[in-house]
Design a protein around this motif. Structure first.
Motif, mmCIF file in Angstrom:
data_model
loop_
_atom_site.group_PDB
_atom_site.id
_atom_site.type_symbol
_atom_site.label_atom_id
_atom_site.label_comp_id
_atom_site.label_asym_id
_atom_site.label_seq_id
_atom_site.Cartn_x
_atom_site.Cartn_y
_atom_site.Cartn_z
ATOM 1 N N TRP A 130 32.535 41.131 39.271
ATOM 2 C CA TRP A 130 33.184 40.014 38.679
ATOM 3 C C TRP A 130 34.073 39.358 40.160
ATOM 4 O O TRP A 130 34.360 38.696 40.017
ATOM 5 N N GLN A 131 35.344 40.590 40.281
ATOM 6 C CA GLN A 131 35.890 40.702 41.027
ATOM 7 C C GLN A 131 35.531 39.795 42.683
ATOM 8 O O GLN A 131 36.241 38.824 42.946
ATOM 9 N N ARG A 132 34.734 40.513 43.057
ATOM 10 C CA ARG A 132 34.042 40.039 44.078
ATOM 11 C C ARG A 132 33.810 37.960 44.068
ATOM 12 O O ARG A 132 33.713 37.735 44.951
ATOM 13 N N TYR A 137 34.958 32.689 45.376
ATOM 14 C CA TYR A 137 35.105 31.368 44.936
ATOM 15 C C TYR A 137 36.501 30.901 44.205
ATOM 16 O O TYR A 137 36.978 29.894 44.286
ATOM 17 N N GLY A 138 37.563 31.425 43.689
ATOM 18 C CA GLY A 138 38.590 31.368 42.577
ATOM 19 C C GLY A 138 37.929 30.987 41.350
ATOM 20 O O GLY A 138 37.516 32.029 40.707
ATOM 21 N N GLN A 156 41.034 32.059 37.524
ATOM 22 C CA GLN A 156 41.201 33.113 37.917
ATOM 23 C C GLN A 156 42.666 34.179 37.334
ATOM 24 O O GLN A 156 41.818 35.351 37.708
ATOM 25 N N GLU A 157 43.198 33.411 36.754
ATOM 26 C CA GLU A 157 44.460 33.869 36.554
ATOM 27 C C GLU A 157 44.100 34.514 35.016
ATOM 28 O O GLU A 157 43.885 35.569 34.418
ATOM 29 N N GLU A 158 42.966 33.525 34.288
ATOM 30 C CA GLU A 158 42.537 33.755 33.332
ATOM 31 C C GLU A 158 41.891 35.469 33.429
ATOM 32 O O GLU A 158 41.231 36.098 32.030
ATOM 33 N N ILE A 159 40.509 34.954 34.054
ATOM 34 C CA ILE A 159 39.228 36.060 34.376
ATOM 35 C C ILE A 159 40.104 37.389 35.090
ATOM 36 O O ILE A 159 39.911 38.808 34.486
#
Length: 512
Positions: A130-132, A137-138, A156-159
């Motif tokens: 998931w990090q990759r 993409y953002g 991306q912040e939530e992720i």
């Protein structure tokens, strides 16, 4: 007649009742697999990053980190063009492959406590994947994704915040002393051979990577999570590094194909220059472990020095293939494997990276430890993994300047050595460059392509979303990027807070 109808109805009713009692059994084919052994699925998940390496990584992050340079006419990704038939594969392969497999396994085994360890291992790996994805993409579909339904994109912040929580929970759930647990056999766990303590250290190291990635956008959260990850136990030696093996009997889409068999790439001039200018010793002793020249290529003026080719040619020079390329005989374990059944290793996370992350945390005053000492330790760890002679390694390290000057100056020194040590992990070094704007990386030699969605004299900052998202799922995409024209590749990600063009004297003013 009426009695006959009533009797027939009773017979049919009896038949229907009898059938419905066995309906589920009768309508489940005997050869359908309703559950798949997690060992097999996990093994396939671990191999996924190698499945389409050239199109997903080499043509994009490997060029954008400037570890490698293109020498094939018509390949315009080094000049920041997007090709959906190349990098677009990464999206579908993740969502319909790794994520779908992971989601199915959780569905099968989440209520069975005997599979806690196995599911925690899968959780750590899918978080790393998931990090990759989000760093490529953002904002992407995240919450609820993988269940076969269309979901909205998440920031991306939530992720990032959720991934840190998931990694923390997964590490906490692993109980390496519980012999009653289902254990993924060592032969199926191709990264850590079933060593649960190494999985825990990898999970904590991933937490540290995520924490440091958001150092410029949420320093308080970054400090808290970095300190917690280190305290819980990150990688301790090169034996803890995460590397994906390639078997000698198989075929893999990896650097040996691109750099030698297919002649698609050569070393980047940016990278080879860094192998000669950092230590008073001169040449970095890792250089000839990684690179060499092909005997049948054009002769350069001085083949005693490794020379790469510039990134971003529009029309390649006639002798483009004369430059340094991958050294399959140099003794570097990453390129020559274990001398047996493993041909090569693809790095996913080096132990040296973890040490450099700790060094940066110490430089920021977030954790105990000496930043300079950890910086040197990171270089030494890389030398040891590459297989450099101890005396040569010591001479090179003794010739490195001590971290000094402003925090920005020290960070540039640190990230430059981290960049060298992280070779050939292109995705990670591209992320570091976007976050810190170090080390110095050149713009495309012949300019950004006119077909790119990156402004002239600007670095590429992300990959745009694939065509199928624009064609089929634009309603769920970020409003500012839900058209081809607005989905630009010079849009900075959440943790990328400054414009590289604001450098003054080679330094940013945004990392502290």
């Amino acid at each position: 007649m009426k009695k006959r109808i009533i009797f027939l109805g009773m017979v049919l009713l009896t038949f229907v009742v009898g059938c419905t009692e066995d309906f589920e059994e009768m309508n489940t084919p005997s050869n359908v697999i309703t559950e798949v052994d997690p060992s097999w699925v996990f093994n396939q998940m671990l191999q996924k990053p190698l499945a389409n390496y050239q199109r997903n990584i080499n043509l994009y992050p490997d060029f954008y980190s400037q570890y490698w340079s293109n020498i094939v006419s018509g390949f315009e990704s080094p000049r920041y063009e997007y090709v959906d038939g190349w990098i677009g594969n990464q999206w579908s392969e993740f969502y319909t492959g790794s994520l779908a497999d992971y989601t199915a396994q959780v569905g099968f085994y989440k209520d069975n406590p005997l599979y806690n360890n196995a599911l925690a291992q899968m959780e750590i790996w899918i978080c790393a994947e998931w990090q990759r994805m989000t760093d490529t993409y953002g904002d992407i579909p995240y919450f609820g994704a993988g269940a076969g339904e269309s979901v909205t994109y998440n920031s991306q912040e939530e992720i990032y915040y959720d991934l840190i929580s998931r990694l923390t929970d997964a590490v906490d759930r692993i109980d390496s002393g519980d012999d009653s647990q289902y254990a993924i056999p060592a032969s199926y766990d191709i990264v850590f051979s079933g060593d649960l303590d190494k999985w825990k250290r990898f999970g904590n190291s991933m937490r540290l990577r995520l924490a440091m990635r958001m150092s410029n956008v949420d320093p308080d959260k970054a400090q808290t999570e970095a300190a917690a990850a280190i305290a819980d136990g990150v990688m301790e030696s090169n034996a803890d590094g995460a590397h994906i093996p390639l078997w000698s009997s198989g075929w893999y889409d990896y650097l040996h194909q691109m750099g030698w068999n297919w002649d698609n790439i050569r070393a980047s001039r940016t990278f080879t220059d860094y192998l000669y200018g950092e230590s008073s010793l001169g040449e970095d002793p890792r250089a000839w472990k990684w690179f060499t020249y092909k005997e049948d290529d054009y002769t350069l003026n001085d083949e005693s020095v490794l020379t790469g080719i510039e990134n971003g040619y529009n029309t390649l020079p006639a002798n483009a293939n004369a430059y340094a390329t991958i050294n399959l005989d140099g003794g570097y374990v990453g390129f020559v494997g274990n001398g047996g059944d493993i041909l090569m290793y693809m790095p996913y996370m080096f132990y040296s990276e973890t040490v450099f992350l700790k060094a940066e945390a110490a430089l920021r005053g977030w954790t105990a430890g000496d930043a300079n000492g950890l910086y040197i330790e990171g270089v030494q760890a890389s030398m040891d993994y590459v297989g450099v002679d101890a005396t040569l390694a010591s001479d090179y390290i003794n010739g490195l300047p001590t971290l000094s000057g402003s925090n920005e100056e020290q960070l540039k020194q640190l990230i430059t050595q981290k960049y060298i040590a992280n070779f050939p992990n292109g995705p990670e070094s591209w992320a570091d460059f976007r976050r810190t704007d170090y080390p110095d990386i050149s713009l495309p030699l012949d300019g950004v392509s006119g077909s790119a969605s990156v402004a002239a004299d600007t670095w590429v900052k992300r990959i745009r979303y694939p065509d199928n998202q624009h064609n089929l799922n634009s309603i769920n995409m970020p409003a500012a990027q839900n058209t081809i024209d607005s989905d630009r590749m010079d849009i900075r990600l959440w943790w990328d807070t400054a414009d590289t063009k604001t450098k003054s004297g080679g330094l940013m003013s945004s990392n502290f």
